[in-house]
Design an enzyme around this catalytic site. Structure first.
Site, PDB file in Angstrom:
ATOM      1  N   CYS A 135       0.873  -1.156   0.122  1.00  0.00           N
ATOM      2  CA  CYS A 135      -0.110  -0.196   0.070  1.00  0.00           C
ATOM      3  C   CYS A 135       0.898   1.208   0.015  1.00  0.00           C
ATOM      4  O   CYS A 135       1.216   1.973   1.006  1.00  0.00           O
ATOM      5  CB  CYS A 135      -0.778  -0.049   1.185  1.00  0.00           C
ATOM      6  SG  CYS A 135      -1.928  -1.592   1.330  1.00  0.00           S
ATOM      7  N   PRO A 177       1.894   7.627  -0.339  1.00  0.00           N
ATOM      8  CA  PRO A 177       2.516   8.564  -1.375  1.00  0.00           C
ATOM      9  C   PRO A 177       4.239   8.070  -1.594  1.00  0.00           C
ATOM     10  O   PRO A 177       4.706   8.942  -2.391  1.00  0.00           O
ATOM     11  CB  PRO A 177       2.548   9.800  -0.746  1.00  0.00           C
ATOM     12  CG  PRO A 177       2.565   9.563   0.664  1.00  0.00           C
ATOM     13  CD  PRO A 177       1.988   8.499   1.232  1.00  0.00           C
ATOM     14  N   GLY A 178       4.569   7.171  -1.012  1.00  0.00           N
ATOM     15  CA  GLY A 178       5.831   6.530  -1.369  1.00  0.00           C
ATOM     16  C   GLY A 178       7.176   6.696  -0.500  1.00  0.00           C
ATOM     17  O   GLY A 178       7.997   6.439  -0.870  1.00  0.00           O
ATOM     18  N   GLY A 179       6.871   7.261   0.505  1.00  0.00           N
ATOM     19  CA  GLY A 179       7.858   7.464   1.630  1.00  0.00           C
ATOM     20  C   GLY A 179       8.539   6.448   1.929  1.00  0.00           C
ATOM     21  O   GLY A 179       9.885   6.144   2.125  1.00  0.00           O
ATOM     22  N   LYS A 180       7.739   5.316   2.391  1.00  0.00           N
ATOM     23  CA  LYS A 180       8.453   3.955   2.800  1.00  0.00           C
ATOM     24  C   LYS A 180       9.151   3.151   1.457  1.00  0.00           C
ATOM     25  O   LYS A 180      10.231   2.395   1.822  1.00  0.00           O
ATOM     26  CB  LYS A 180       7.337   3.283   3.574  1.00  0.00           C
ATOM     27  CG  LYS A 180       6.727   3.840   4.620  1.00  0.00           C
ATOM     28  CD  LYS A 180       5.953   3.062   5.460  1.00  0.00           C
ATOM     29  CE  LYS A 180       5.099   3.739   6.492  1.00  0.00           C
ATOM     30  NZ  LYS A 180       4.477   4.838   6.055  1.00  0.00           N
ATOM     31  N   ASP A 216      -0.530   0.039  -5.342  1.00  0.00           N
ATOM     32  CA  ASP A 216      -1.403   0.897  -4.632  1.00  0.00           C
ATOM     33  C   ASP A 216      -2.695   0.839  -5.515  1.00  0.00           C
ATOM     34  O   ASP A 216      -2.644   0.983  -6.740  1.00  0.00           O
ATOM     35  CB  ASP A 216      -1.180   2.565  -4.332  1.00  0.00           C
ATOM     36  CG  ASP A 216      -1.835   3.035  -3.335  1.00  0.00           C
ATOM     37  OD1 ASP A 216      -1.387   3.070  -2.225  1.00  0.00           O
ATOM     38  OD2 ASP A 216      -2.782   3.864  -3.573  1.00  0.00           O
ATOM     39  N   ASP A 272      -5.813  -3.505  -6.500  1.00  0.00           N
ATOM     40  CA  ASP A 272      -5.959  -3.818  -5.275  1.00  0.00           C
ATOM     41  C   ASP A 272      -5.053  -4.907  -4.756  1.00  0.00           C
ATOM     42  O   ASP A 272      -5.346  -5.936  -5.330  1.00  0.00           O
ATOM     43  CB  ASP A 272      -7.518  -4.218  -5.320  1.00  0.00           C
ATOM     44  CG  ASP A 272      -8.043  -4.365  -3.787  1.00  0.00           C
ATOM     45  OD1 ASP A 272      -7.215  -4.585  -3.039  1.00  0.00           O
ATOM     46  OD2 ASP A 272      -9.353  -4.710  -3.655  1.00  0.00           O
ATOM     47  N   CYS A 279      -0.544   3.189  11.233  1.00  0.00           N
ATOM     48  CA  CYS A 279      -0.371   4.258  11.971  1.00  0.00           C
ATOM     49  C   CYS A 279      -1.472   4.396  13.155  1.00  0.00           C
ATOM     50  O   CYS A 279      -2.110   5.686  13.258  1.00  0.00           O
ATOM     51  CB  CYS A 279      -0.201   5.533  11.186  1.00  0.00           C
ATOM     52  SG  CYS A 279      -1.555   5.838   9.804  1.00  0.00           S
TER      53      CYS A 279
END
Length: 428
Positions: free
Chosen positions: A248, A251-254, A270, A296, A368
């Site tokens: 998932c 926005p791509g930080g991880k 995603d 999905d 989170c």
């Protein structure tokens, strides 16, 4: 240019009554505000959203007749005005006069006296009005109940930390330079930052700064990412040559952090194709690339080629209750019924993605959230229904005791609330 207090009230109205998100509403509104007022607009919007339940209670206590539904904008102007008087270091006469002026800008001349009288009453009777306030923590009732049940000893601190602005924390790109080298560059440019406690590549700014003022930001040397989110790459601990899935990703930080950690074959997945474009932008800036797939994650036939992964990050859709201090509209947009629905989504994702993992491979489940339904209870259920899984120890100090995984709570000047569980697949 629009009256800044009116703009704040309009955004608050759209969030409270229309269920829109701040991340959508605020950027649109900023274009109509004088540049030197944009930071103040953000302050008004985030603050009045954060304390909306308490502000609403104050309005009901002070206004004899409920404001008509078609005039709810005036209700929101009162909320914005009260927030200034209660929480901001703004001259009281300016807060009152400018909010009254906003009624005229809104073409609500009839409300001028109401807003003026209400704000001046709060100015006079502040202590008594606040003493009678029941919802001082300003959380929705359903979330109050869940947090009290889950963490009775930590409830007050959770509320307090969720009502203050989280620190601005950065991730240094280890493929470009060391954290120490970046801290030295920041110091040379007058930016005060300190190393994070748990992330070897994290740095927290003493005061927030515009991203383009950060040394090397445009070159991908550094990215904005909370320390709790940085733990995902540390815990998954990817190695060169591994086939890795960020399930998932937006926005791509991880995704970016995993790519900065080792030379891996990365698939970033995603369900939202629009949000996936953010992943592409973020990866371009840090000079990394991945296979981007809009699908999905739970529908394997739509995206999986049958080749298993060595490591999977499932940063699952969740309530976001661990990051309310960064997204205060969560208090207004989330409902109690959402938790059951989200738990079902998490359960399905875990079960389906488990099929794509190699024997001996590892899956990091993260959220989170600070609600056990989405975290330790989710993992307990997964372990009970899968015989080929081993729950591994998570090498992080917990903030609270949980039977499975590690639960972090939002900390003053430190990390957000987050949950982690590491699962290894064994051959049957």
């Amino acid at each position: 240019m629009k009256n800044v207090r009116l703009a704040a009230a309009e955004i608050l109205l759209n969030v409270v009554d229309e269920g829109r998100s701040l991340s959508d509403e605020l950027p649109r509104a900023l274009a109509d505000i004088e540049p030197d007022q944009q930071a103040f607009l953000q302050q008004l919007v985030y603050g009045s959203t954060r304390y909306y339940f308490a502000l609403d209670e104050l309005i009901q206590a002070m206004v004899a007749k409920p404001i008509k539904a078609k005039e709810r904008l005036v209700h929101m102007l009162l909320a914005v005005g009260l927030y200034q008087l209660w929480h901001l270091d703004v001259a009281e006469h300016a807060a009152i006069n400018e909010t009254v002026e906003a009624t005229l800008a809104a073409k609500r001349t009839w409300a001028k006296n109401l807003v003026n009288a209400s704000l001046r009453r709060f100015q006079r009777e502040r202590d008594a009005l606040l003493a009678d306030l029941r919802r001082t923590e300003s959380f929705p009732g359903w979330l109050n109940k869940r947090l009290r049940q889950a963490w009775p000893e930590h409830y007050s601190d959770i509320c307090r930390q969720s009502n203050v602005q989280g620190p601005m924390t950065l991730r240094v790109n280890a493929k470009h330079l060391s954290r120490e080298a970046w801290l030295a560059k920041a110091d040379a440019e007058g930016i005060v930052a300190q190393a994070t406690a748990h992330s070897a590549v994290g740095a927290t700014l003493v005061s927030p700064a515009p991203v383009f003022a950060l040394p090397g930001f445009e070159q991908g040397d550094v990215s904005v990412q909370d320390e709790a989110a940085q733990m995902c790459a540390r815990l998954l601990n990817v190695k060169d040559g591994e086939r890795v899935l960020d399930a998932c990703a937006a926005p791509g930080g991880k995704t970016g952090h995993l790519l900065e950690s080792a030379n891996i074959d990365m698939t970033a997945l995603d369900v939202d194709e629009k949000r996936l474009s953010r992943v592409a932008e973020n990866l371009t800036r840090i000079q990394q690339s991945a296979k981007l797939v809009a699908a999905d994650a739970a529908e394997l036939d739509s995206w999986w080629d049958g080749e298993p992964f060595d490591a999977i990050l499932l940063d699952a859709p969740c309530s976001g209750t661990g990051v309310i201090r960064r997204h205060p509209d969560i208090k207004l947009l989330r409902k109690s019924a959402d938790i059951k629905q989200l738990s079902q989504v998490q359960k399905k994702l875990l079960s389906q993605l488990w099929q794509t993992l190699k024997p001996g491979g590892r899956l990091l489940y993260a959220t989170c959230s600070i609600l056990p339904d989405e975290n330790s209870e989710q993992i307990e259920n997964f372990l009970a229904h899968h015989s080929d899984v081993i729950a591994l120890e998570v090498d992080l100090p917990p903030d609270v005791d949980t039977e499975h995984g590690i639960q972090w709570l939002p900390q003053e000047g430190g990390h957000d609330g987050f949950y982690y569980a590491m699962l290894r697949k064994q051959a049957i």
